[in-house]
Design an enzyme around this catalytic site. Structure first.
Site, PDB file in Angstrom:
ATOM      1  N   ARG A 215      38.479 -47.501 -25.026  1.00  0.00           N
ATOM      2  CA  ARG A 215      37.823 -46.186 -25.106  1.00  0.00           C
ATOM      3  C   ARG A 215      36.868 -45.971 -23.944  1.00  0.00           C
ATOM      4  O   ARG A 215      36.745 -44.873 -23.404  1.00  0.00           O
ATOM      5  CB  ARG A 215      37.113 -46.031 -26.460  1.00  0.00           C
ATOM      6  CG  ARG A 215      38.083 -45.955 -27.621  1.00  0.00           C
ATOM      7  CD  ARG A 215      37.420 -45.478 -28.883  1.00  0.00           C
ATOM      8  NE  ARG A 215      36.540 -46.447 -29.499  1.00  0.00           N
ATOM      9  CZ  ARG A 215      36.936 -47.432 -30.317  1.00  0.00           C
ATOM     10  NH1 ARG A 215      38.200 -47.568 -30.612  1.00  0.00           N
ATOM     11  NH2 ARG A 215      36.049 -48.264 -30.839  1.00  0.00           N
TER      12      ARG A 215
ATOM     13  N   ARG B 179      23.881 -38.823 -35.363  1.00  0.00           N
ATOM     14  CA  ARG B 179      24.208 -39.130 -33.967  1.00  0.00           C
ATOM     15  C   ARG B 179      25.295 -38.151 -33.491  1.00  0.00           C
ATOM     16  O   ARG B 179      26.426 -38.208 -33.935  1.00  0.00           O
ATOM     17  CB  ARG B 179      24.728 -40.559 -33.861  1.00  0.00           C
ATOM     18  CG  ARG B 179      25.124 -40.936 -32.432  1.00  0.00           C
ATOM     19  CD  ARG B 179      26.110 -42.091 -32.422  1.00  0.00           C
ATOM     20  NE  ARG B 179      25.568 -43.311 -32.960  1.00  0.00           N
ATOM     21  CZ  ARG B 179      26.333 -44.312 -33.427  1.00  0.00           C
ATOM     22  NH1 ARG B 179      27.649 -44.210 -33.430  1.00  0.00           N
ATOM     23  NH2 ARG B 179      25.782 -45.405 -33.898  1.00  0.00           N
TER      24      ARG B 179
ATOM     25  N   LYS C 142      30.342 -36.816 -28.209  1.00  0.00           N
ATOM     26  CA  LYS C 142      31.468 -35.921 -27.880  1.00  0.00           C
ATOM     27  C   LYS C 142      32.732 -36.321 -28.646  1.00  0.00           C
ATOM     28  O   LYS C 142      33.538 -35.475 -29.006  1.00  0.00           O
ATOM     29  CB  LYS C 142      31.743 -35.954 -26.375  1.00  0.00           C
ATOM     30  CG  LYS C 142      30.632 -35.301 -25.556  1.00  0.00           C
ATOM     31  CD  LYS C 142      30.981 -35.219 -24.075  1.00  0.00           C
ATOM     32  CE  LYS C 142      29.803 -34.693 -23.273  1.00  0.00           C
ATOM     33  NZ  LYS C 142      30.080 -34.621 -21.825  1.00  0.00           N
ATOM     34  N   GLY C 143      32.922 -37.630 -28.871  1.00  0.00           N
ATOM     35  CA  GLY C 143      34.150 -38.118 -29.515  1.00  0.00           C
ATOM     36  C   GLY C 143      34.979 -38.885 -28.499  1.00  0.00           C
ATOM     37  O   GLY C 143      35.230 -38.387 -27.398  1.00  0.00           O
ATOM     38  N   ALA C 144      35.394 -40.096 -28.890  1.00  0.00           N
ATOM     39  CA  ALA C 144      36.019 -41.011 -27.930  1.00  0.00           C
ATOM     40  C   ALA C 144      37.525 -41.153 -28.111  1.00  0.00           C
ATOM     41  O   ALA C 144      38.143 -41.963 -27.440  1.00  0.00           O
ATOM     42  CB  ALA C 144      35.361 -42.386 -28.049  1.00  0.00           C
TER      43      ALA C 144
ATOM     44  N   LYS D 142      31.585 -49.514 -38.599  1.00  0.00           N
ATOM     45  CA  LYS D 142      32.779 -48.684 -38.751  1.00  0.00           C
ATOM     46  C   LYS D 142      33.312 -48.919 -40.157  1.00  0.00           C
ATOM     47  O   LYS D 142      33.519 -50.072 -40.558  1.00  0.00           O
ATOM     48  CB  LYS D 142      33.843 -49.059 -37.709  1.00  0.00           C
ATOM     49  CG  LYS D 142      33.482 -48.576 -36.323  1.00  0.00           C
ATOM     50  CD  LYS D 142      34.615 -48.733 -35.350  1.00  0.00           C
ATOM     51  CE  LYS D 142      34.281 -48.078 -34.013  1.00  0.00           C
ATOM     52  NZ  LYS D 142      32.958 -48.409 -33.474  1.00  0.00           N
TER      53      LYS D 142
ATOM     54  N   ASP E 194      29.451 -45.212 -37.694  1.00  0.00           N
ATOM     55  CA  ASP E 194      30.210 -44.663 -36.563  1.00  0.00           C
ATOM     56  C   ASP E 194      31.275 -43.695 -37.082  1.00  0.00           C
ATOM     57  O   ASP E 194      31.720 -43.809 -38.227  1.00  0.00           O
ATOM     58  CB  ASP E 194      30.946 -45.786 -35.816  1.00  0.00           C
ATOM     59  CG  ASP E 194      30.014 -46.681 -35.003  1.00  0.00           C
ATOM     60  OD1 ASP E 194      28.826 -46.368 -34.884  1.00  0.00           O
ATOM     61  OD2 ASP E 194      30.510 -47.713 -34.499  1.00  0.00           O
TER      62      ASP E 194
ATOM     63  N   HIS F 123      25.684 -39.509 -22.079  1.00  0.00           N
ATOM     64  CA  HIS F 123      25.189 -39.881 -20.747  1.00  0.00           C
ATOM     65  C   HIS F 123      25.297 -38.684 -19.815  1.00  0.00           C
ATOM     66  O   HIS F 123      25.190 -38.826 -18.599  1.00  0.00           O
ATOM     67  CB  HIS F 123      26.010 -41.043 -20.185  1.00  0.00           C
ATOM     68  CG  HIS F 123      26.285 -42.103 -21.193  1.00  0.00           C
ATOM     69  ND1 HIS F 123      27.405 -42.099 -21.988  1.00  0.00           N
ATOM     70  CD2 HIS F 123      25.557 -43.180 -21.562  1.00  0.00           C
ATOM     71  CE1 HIS F 123      27.370 -43.130 -22.813  1.00  0.00           C
ATOM     72  NE2 HIS F 123      26.265 -43.803 -22.576  1.00  0.00           N
TER      73      HIS F 123
END
Ligand code: FDA
Length: 304
Positions: free
Chosen positions: A285, A183, A186-188, A99, A133, A227
């Site tokens: 998250r 990568r 969806k976004g957390a 990050k 990330d 997932h």
């Protein structure tokens, strides 16, 4: 991903008593244990080796974000340099995920840029890649910029992009010509409507659209990070038109039966392995992604 549940959980977990309930009770620690490999590098590496034995690649994430002090940011880079060295020495099939706010972004962007390029160089010497990330939308612009600079120089990086953000189609178009592994997730993070789609349907639909564009980019390595079985199925269909490899990516401790099925079907899979003492924001998250995780924790805390 944005939404009322995500926003409410992420807001609640910022209250000190809630944080204490997670970080100081056995219920909280056992939940953390499900999603985090451990606090030490040795535990992260052990989890990566175990995944390798199952035919799964790893991406090691030393937990930490929004580090405010330049000295601590330099310390974070040293931890990653150790991690790269150990991955190489132990012959682990893995890379690192970083990050940029851990490396100095937001405090001193030049420091973050320098540290990212140095990590990429060290990883390159060890035949490894570095994934960047994507953090919340306050950081998107700078993350894309620092990634692009480092990728142009080093060539062995990858970037996470989030299907929830309105801007992501444009970001994908900008970074795809640089190659690298992209990568798609969806976004957390809880995001406002000005920057992000708010419904699950919209985020999932945009994921499918972006995935079709990403799979058509032969110069990139698409990393399909979800997932969600419907999206996994769509990925498998889209991949039939690809000449070059792609991979699935999933999180440590999430949907292992699906992970096993993909490996059994000879699909390439990488699992993101977080380790370190700063696990609380990461855990929040994972809770916000799934109501069942919150009720599991409450049942363990209060019984019943
Ligand atoms: P969705 O949330 O719709 O979940 C699909 C199914 O998966 C659920 O029904 C459930 O069965 C299972 N599931 C999902 N999350 C679960 C959880 N926490 N606990 C238990 N089961 C769960 N985000 C980001 O903003 N920046 C980043 O850099 C990354 N990096 C990243 C790397 C990798 C490898 C992955 C897989 C994900 C990320 N993410 C991320 C997180 C991502 O944005 C997203 O929040 C989660 O992956 C959950 O979304 P799904 O695509 O799995 O779909």
């Amino acid at each position: 991903m944005p939404g009322a549940f995500t926003g409410a959980v992420l807001a609640a977990t910022r209250f000190p008593p809630v944080r204490a309930a997670f970080t100081r009770t056995s219920a909280g620690l056992s939940l953390a244990h499900r999603f985090v490999a451990g606090e030490s590098l040795a535990e992260g590496l052990a989890a990566a080796r175990e995944l390798n034995e199952q035919g799964i690649r790893a991406s090691l994430d030393h937990l930490g974000e929004e580090v405010g002090d330049p000295a601590a940011c330099r310390g974070a880079q040293r931890v990653y340099l150790d991690c790269i060295e150990q991955i190489a020495q132990q012959g682990i099939d893995g890379n690192i995920s970083v990050k940029l706010t851990q490396l100095g972004m937001g405090v001193d962007d030049d420091l973050a840029s320098k540290q990212l390029k140095e990590l990429a160089a060290a990883a390159g010497d060890a035949g490894m890649t570095v994934s960047v990330d994507m953090e919340d939308s306050r950081w998107t612009e700078a993350t894309v910029r620092l990634y692009a600079e480092a990728q142009q120089e080093a060539g062995n990086l990858g970037l996470a992009i989030q299907s929830c953000l309105h801007r992501t189609a444009a970001d994908l178009a900008a970074v795809a010509p640089l190659g690298g592994h992209i990568r798609l997730c969806k976004g957390a993070y809880a995001e406002p409507p000005e920057v992000a789609m708010q419904s699950k349907e919209a985020v999932d639909g945009n994921f499918a659209l972006l995935m079709s564009r990403l799979m058509a980019e032969e110069s990139c390595m698409p990393a399909i990070a979800t997932h969600d079985e419907r999206l996994v199925e769509i990925a498998l269909i889209l991949a039939q038109g690809r000449a070059n490899p792609f991979e699935f990516q999933m999180l440590y401790g999430v949907r292992q039966p699906l992970q096993r099925r993909l490996v059994e079907a000879a699909q390439r899979l990488r699992v993101y392995v977080p380790y370190g003492s700063q696990w609380y924001p990461y855990l929040t998250r994972r809770l916000a992604e799934r109501p069942a995780n919150v009720s599991f924790f409450l049942r363990a805390l209060f019984g019943g």
